[in-house]
Scaffold this motif. Structure first.
Motif, PDB file in Angstrom:
ATOM      1  N   GLY A  63       5.077   8.349  42.862  1.00 23.35           N
ATOM      2  CA  GLY A  63       4.914   6.494  44.085  1.00 23.35           C
ATOM      3  C   GLY A  63       5.267   5.859  42.466  1.00 23.35           C
ATOM      4  N   LEU A  64       5.968   6.874  41.642  1.00 25.04           N
ATOM      5  CA  LEU A  64       6.396   5.765  39.984  1.00 25.04           C
ATOM      6  C   LEU A  64       7.632   5.178  40.946  1.00 25.04           C
ATOM      7  CD1 LEU A  64       5.843   8.751  38.880  1.00 25.04           C
ATOM      8  CD2 LEU A  64       7.097   7.596  36.753  1.00 25.04           C
ATOM      9  N   GLY A  65       6.831   3.208  40.917  1.00 23.40           N
ATOM     10  CA  GLY A  65       8.049   2.557  40.868  1.00 23.40           C
ATOM     11  C   GLY A  65       9.555   2.465  40.621  1.00 23.40           C
ATOM     12  N   ILE A  66      10.471   2.357  40.650  1.00 22.11           N
ATOM     13  CA  ILE A  66      11.955   1.976  39.833  1.00 22.11           C
ATOM     14  C   ILE A  66      12.380   0.484  39.908  1.00 22.11           C
ATOM     15  CG2 ILE A  66      12.505   4.225  40.593  1.00 22.11           C
ATOM     16  CD1 ILE A  66      14.766   2.826  42.181  1.00 22.11           C
ATOM     17  N   ARG A  67      13.089   0.227  39.087  1.00 21.34           N
ATOM     18  CA  ARG A  67      13.735  -1.311  39.268  1.00 21.34           C
ATOM     19  C   ARG A  67      14.378  -1.046  40.043  1.00 21.34           C
ATOM     20  NH1 ARG A  67      14.978  -5.284  34.648  1.00 21.34           N
ATOM     21  NH2 ARG A  67      15.142  -7.287  35.679  1.00 21.34           N
ATOM     22  N   TYR A  68      14.647  -1.884  41.512  1.00 19.71           N
ATOM     23  CA  TYR A  68      15.483  -2.417  42.617  1.00 19.71           C
ATOM     24  C   TYR A  68      16.287  -3.617  42.317  1.00 19.71           C
ATOM     25  CZ  TYR A  68      14.338   1.228  45.496  1.00 19.71           C
ATOM     26  OH  TYR A  68      14.201   2.520  45.994  1.00 19.71           O
ATOM     27  N   THR A  69      16.083  -4.303  42.482  1.00 21.22           N
ATOM     28  CA  THR A  69      16.750  -5.792  41.934  1.00 21.22           C
ATOM     29  C   THR A  69      15.546  -6.472  40.658  1.00 21.22           C
ATOM     30  OG1 THR A  69      14.618  -7.100  43.065  1.00 21.22           O
ATOM     31  CG2 THR A  69      17.631  -6.528  44.170  1.00 21.22           C
ATOM     32  N   ASP A  70      14.676  -7.347  40.931  1.00 18.61           N
ATOM     33  CA  ASP A  70      14.040  -8.000  39.179  1.00 18.61           C
ATOM     34  C   ASP A  70      12.504  -7.623  39.119  1.00 18.61           C
ATOM     35  OD1 ASP A  70      13.066  -8.928  40.976  1.00 18.61           O
ATOM     36  OD2 ASP A  70      13.740 -11.392  40.615  1.00 18.61           O
ATOM     37  N   GLU A  71      12.466  -6.351  40.002  1.00 16.42           N
ATOM     38  CA  GLU A  71      10.821  -5.797  39.267  1.00 16.42           C
ATOM     39  C   GLU A  71      10.920  -4.568  38.120  1.00 16.42           C
ATOM     40  OE1 GLU A  71      13.082  -4.830  41.659  1.00 16.42           O
ATOM     41  OE2 GLU A  71      12.482  -4.057  43.065  1.00 16.42           O
ATOM     42  N   SER A  72       9.358  -4.966  37.575  1.00 18.71           N
ATOM     43  CA  SER A  72       8.910  -4.276  36.910  1.00 18.71           C
ATOM     44  C   SER A  72       9.274  -2.134  37.009  1.00 18.71           C
ATOM     45  CB  SER A  72       8.612  -4.704  35.374  1.00 18.71           C
ATOM     46  OG  SER A  72       7.783  -5.535  35.718  1.00 18.71           O
ATOM     47  N   ALA A  73       9.966  -1.548  36.439  1.00 17.75           N
ATOM     48  CA  ALA A  73      10.281  -0.482  36.717  1.00 17.75           C
ATOM     49  C   ALA A  73       8.055  -0.185  36.180  1.00 17.75           C
ATOM     50  CB  ALA A  73      10.697   0.372  36.533  1.00 17.75           C
ATOM     51  N   LEU A  74       8.115   0.709  36.856  1.00 15.67           N
ATOM     52  CA  LEU A  74       6.618   1.872  35.910  1.00 15.67           C
ATOM     53  C   LEU A  74       7.247   2.899  35.578  1.00 15.67           C
ATOM     54  CD1 LEU A  74       3.513   2.290  35.721  1.00 15.67           C
ATOM     55  CD2 LEU A  74       3.597   3.733  37.645  1.00 15.67           C
ATOM     56  N   GLU A  75       6.981   2.482  33.773  1.00 14.53           N
ATOM     57  CA  GLU A  75       7.929   3.679  33.001  1.00 14.53           C
ATOM     58  C   GLU A  75       7.431   4.662  32.555  1.00 14.53           C
ATOM     59  OE1 GLU A  75      10.332   3.097  31.930  1.00 14.53           O
ATOM     60  OE2 GLU A  75      11.144   0.538  32.948  1.00 14.53           O
ATOM     61  N   PRO A  76       8.074   6.010  32.460  1.00 13.96           N
ATOM     62  CA  PRO A  76       7.127   6.993  32.793  1.00 13.96           C
ATOM     63  C   PRO A  76       6.092   6.989  31.142  1.00 13.96           C
ATOM     64  CG  PRO A  76       9.826   7.482  32.357  1.00 13.96           C
ATOM     65  CD  PRO A  76       8.767   5.836  32.483  1.00 13.96           C
ATOM     66  N   GLU A  77       6.105   6.165  30.306  1.00 10.19           N
ATOM     67  CA  GLU A  77       4.536   5.917  29.463  1.00 10.19           C
ATOM     68  C   GLU A  77       3.916   5.074  29.609  1.00 10.19           C
ATOM     69  OE1 GLU A  77       8.815   4.726  28.809  1.00 10.19           O
ATOM     70  OE2 GLU A  77       8.725   6.930  27.988  1.00 10.19           O
ATOM     71  N   ALA A  78       3.972   4.583  30.673  1.00  6.67           N
ATOM     72  CA  ALA A  78       2.728   3.776  31.079  1.00  6.67           C
ATOM     73  C   ALA A  78       2.278   4.643  31.788  1.00  6.67           C
ATOM     74  CB  ALA A  78       3.430   2.217  31.617  1.00  6.67           C
ATOM     75  N   PHE A  79       3.066   5.285  32.995  1.00  4.21           N
ATOM     76  CA  PHE A  79       2.963   6.219  33.596  1.00  4.21           C
ATOM     77  C   PHE A  79       1.770   7.558  33.107  1.00  4.21           C
ATOM     78  CE2 PHE A  79       3.120   9.723  36.075  1.00  4.21           C
ATOM     79  CZ  PHE A  79       2.482  10.193  37.722  1.00  4.21           C
ATOM     80  N   ALA A  80       1.857   8.199  32.118  1.00  2.00           N
ATOM     81  CA  ALA A  80       1.596   8.970  31.184  1.00  2.00           C
ATOM     82  C   ALA A  80      -0.107   8.112  31.283  1.00  2.00           C
ATOM     83  CB  ALA A  80       2.214   9.020  30.321  1.00  2.00           C
ATOM     84  N   ALA A  81       0.339   7.506  31.007  1.00  5.26           N
ATOM     85  CA  ALA A  81      -0.644   7.120  30.206  1.00  5.26           C
ATOM     86  C   ALA A  81      -2.180   6.811  30.814  1.00  5.26           C
ATOM     87  CB  ALA A  81      -0.705   5.095  29.410  1.00  5.26           C
ATOM     88  N   ALA A  82      -2.252   5.950  32.662  1.00  4.88           N
ATOM     89  CA  ALA A  82      -2.680   6.213  33.147  1.00  4.88           C
ATOM     90  C   ALA A  82      -3.426   7.440  33.645  1.00  4.88           C
ATOM     91  CB  ALA A  82      -2.188   5.881  34.215  1.00  4.88           C
ATOM     92  N   VAL A  83      -2.159   9.077  34.151  1.00  2.00           N
ATOM     93  CA  VAL A  83      -2.670   9.883  34.449  1.00  2.00           C
ATOM     94  C   VAL A  83      -3.188  10.884  33.366  1.00  2.00           C
ATOM     95  CG1 VAL A  83      -1.429   9.570  36.365  1.00  2.00           C
ATOM     96  CG2 VAL A  83      -0.391  10.759  34.692  1.00  2.00           C
TER      97      VAL A  83
END
Ligand code: LLP
Length: 434
Positions: free
Chosen positions: A235-255
């Motif tokens: 589910g990690l979101g990436i940047r297509y146009t101007d959205e802010s991706a879910l960076e691995p560090e932020a994902f890691a902090a959550a999981v």
């Protein structure tokens, strides 16, 4: 080199278009490696394992890159399982997920010694009990839980809410665990979830994660001693146009707290994060059209090649290859980028300001490494595109363009049916009239 950088390599793109033809998907192996390593680094504080979600991009070249990196695979059908095995993934390194696994798929994967089957219903558990007993083989299972958490992703790609078809509803999980405990050969190794796709805000993982932690404690209190992993899905979101991706560090902090608080190994199943921005779709402009104040650039790629814009209204960055990116606003025109398919919904980008693209110009569509080719079809009898892998200074076709013959493989005309004496008698089938 992510998709945006790849688009800057004009001579390379022209070479590929000339040799492999268009439309063509191009994947940069280096980007996949960079993404994988960044994720592993971010998760390194806890025991973890990455299972690449094959549905995002099942090209054998791309799969080989992930296999070489040491990933496992997350599959959703026997077709994906066979692809993963073909590039060398051991069955034990594969997770089988999905809400509608067929009996033959369960039988085959159990026989081959699959690493984990994420069970989604009591009926599926029943099938596995029968299969395991018949084959006298141990089956490692996980339970995919529906934690009832909403994400901000497109409604079609949210999966973790209670009214969705996915996962076992939280209130039913313990019953399922009790049943599983009573079945010989079954070994409950994982409690898991998958909340949806293109998730950019980590909060959903935190909320759902705490429910999973509570659940693991309850599961253990039923006497389950075999748990090995907690699976947080992809589910990690990436940047297509101007959205802010879910960076691995932020994902890691959550999981990572899930692993810490349960003492279990963290399983993750990313697809898009690993391959999405590794891919571009290269297409040629066929025509330009104007209609009632609208301008269209007609490409040789269409919704059958890339469905995301039509299906989800997804926005992919589009660029005219070789046109000066800094070209002034007045040198640009507002256009819809469309394909040859006979549907008004066949567009790849709408209301884009692009440098004028003449017939023959190459256009590159970014961020299509995930759910691009893998969702393509032959609608309008359009052969599916070629796929190219770039690895450092080399590139190669990793899947040839489909031929016109490919389009009709397995079909036959009525004359051929006759010649093969293949007609069956409809009256021979027994049926009851209601
Ligand atoms: N695990 C499970 C059980 C999944 O169902 C999926 C994706 C993943 C992992 C990988 O999710 P990812 O990390 O790629 O977000 N066609 C849609 C996306 C559908 C995703 C389906 N399941 C799109 O183009 O946006």
């Amino acid at each position: 080199m992510g998709a945006r950088l790849l688009i800057e390599r004009v001579a390379l793109l022209e070479d590929i278009a000339r040799d492999a033809g268009t439309p063509v998907y191009i994947y940069d192996a280096g980007h996949v490696r960079t993404q994988y390593r960044a994720l592993i680094r971010a998760l390194s504080a806890v025991p973890h394992r990455v299972f690449y979600s094959v549905k995002a991009n099942g090209n054998l070249g791309v799969l080989s890159v992930l296999h070489e990196l040491g990933a496992g695979a997350d599959v959703v059908s026997i077709g994906e399982f066979v692809r993963a095995r073909r590039v060398g993934f051991r069955a034990a390194d594969v997770i089988f997920s999905g809400v509608g696994k067929r009996l033959d798929e369960l039988r085959r994967t159990v026989r081959d010694g699959i690493g984990l089957i994420n069970v989604e219903s009591a009926e599926e558990l029943g099938h596995l009990a029968d299969i395991a007993a018949a084959l006298k083989l141990p089956v490692r299972i996980g339970i995919r839980v529906n934690p009832d958490v909403k994400t901000k992703a497109h409604p079609y790609t949210q999966t973790g809410e209670a009214d969705k078809k996915f996962g076992v509803p939280l209130p039913q999980v313990l019953d399922l665990v009790r049943r599983a405990l009573a079945i010989p050969f079954l070994r409950l190794e994982s409690i898991g979830m998958h909340l949806g796709s293109q998730i950019c805000d980590p909060q959903a993982y935190v909320t759902a994660g705490s429910r999973i932690v509570d659940l693991v404690a309850k599961v253990r209190s039923l006497g389950v001693e075999t748990l090995r992993a907690v699976d947080v899905g992809g589910g990690l979101g990436i940047r297509y146009t101007d959205e802010s991706a879910l960076e691995p560090e932020a994902f890691a902090a959550a999981v990572t707290p899930l692993a810490r608080e349960t003492g279990l190994t963290l399983f993750v199943e990313p697809g898009r994060y690993l391959v999405g921005n590794a891919g571009v779709l290269l297409a040629r402009c066929l025509y330009r059209k104007k209609a009632l104040g609208k301008a269209f650039v007609v490409l040789d790629a269409a919704m059958n090649d890339l469905l995301r814009p039509s299906l989800y209204g997804a926005e992919h960055h589009i660029q005219v290859v070789g046109a000066d990116r800094a070209s002034p606003a007045e040198g640009r025109e507002r256009v819809d980028i469309v394909g040859p398919v006979c549907e008004t919904g066949d567009f790849l980008g709408r209301d884009r300001y692009l440098p004028a693209a003449q017939p023959g110009a190459l256009l590159a569509i970014s961020g299509v490494g995930a759910y691009g080719f893998s969702m393509s079809s032959t609608y309008n009898s359009r052969p599916r595109a070629a796929e190219v892998v770039i690895d450092g200074e080399r590139w190669a076709v990793a899947r040839r363009r489909e031929s016109l013959e490919d389009l009709m493989v397995g079909e036959r005309t009525l004359d051929e049916i006759e010649a093969a004496d293949a007609w069956r008698d409809t009256a021979a089938a027994e049926f009851e009239t209601p």
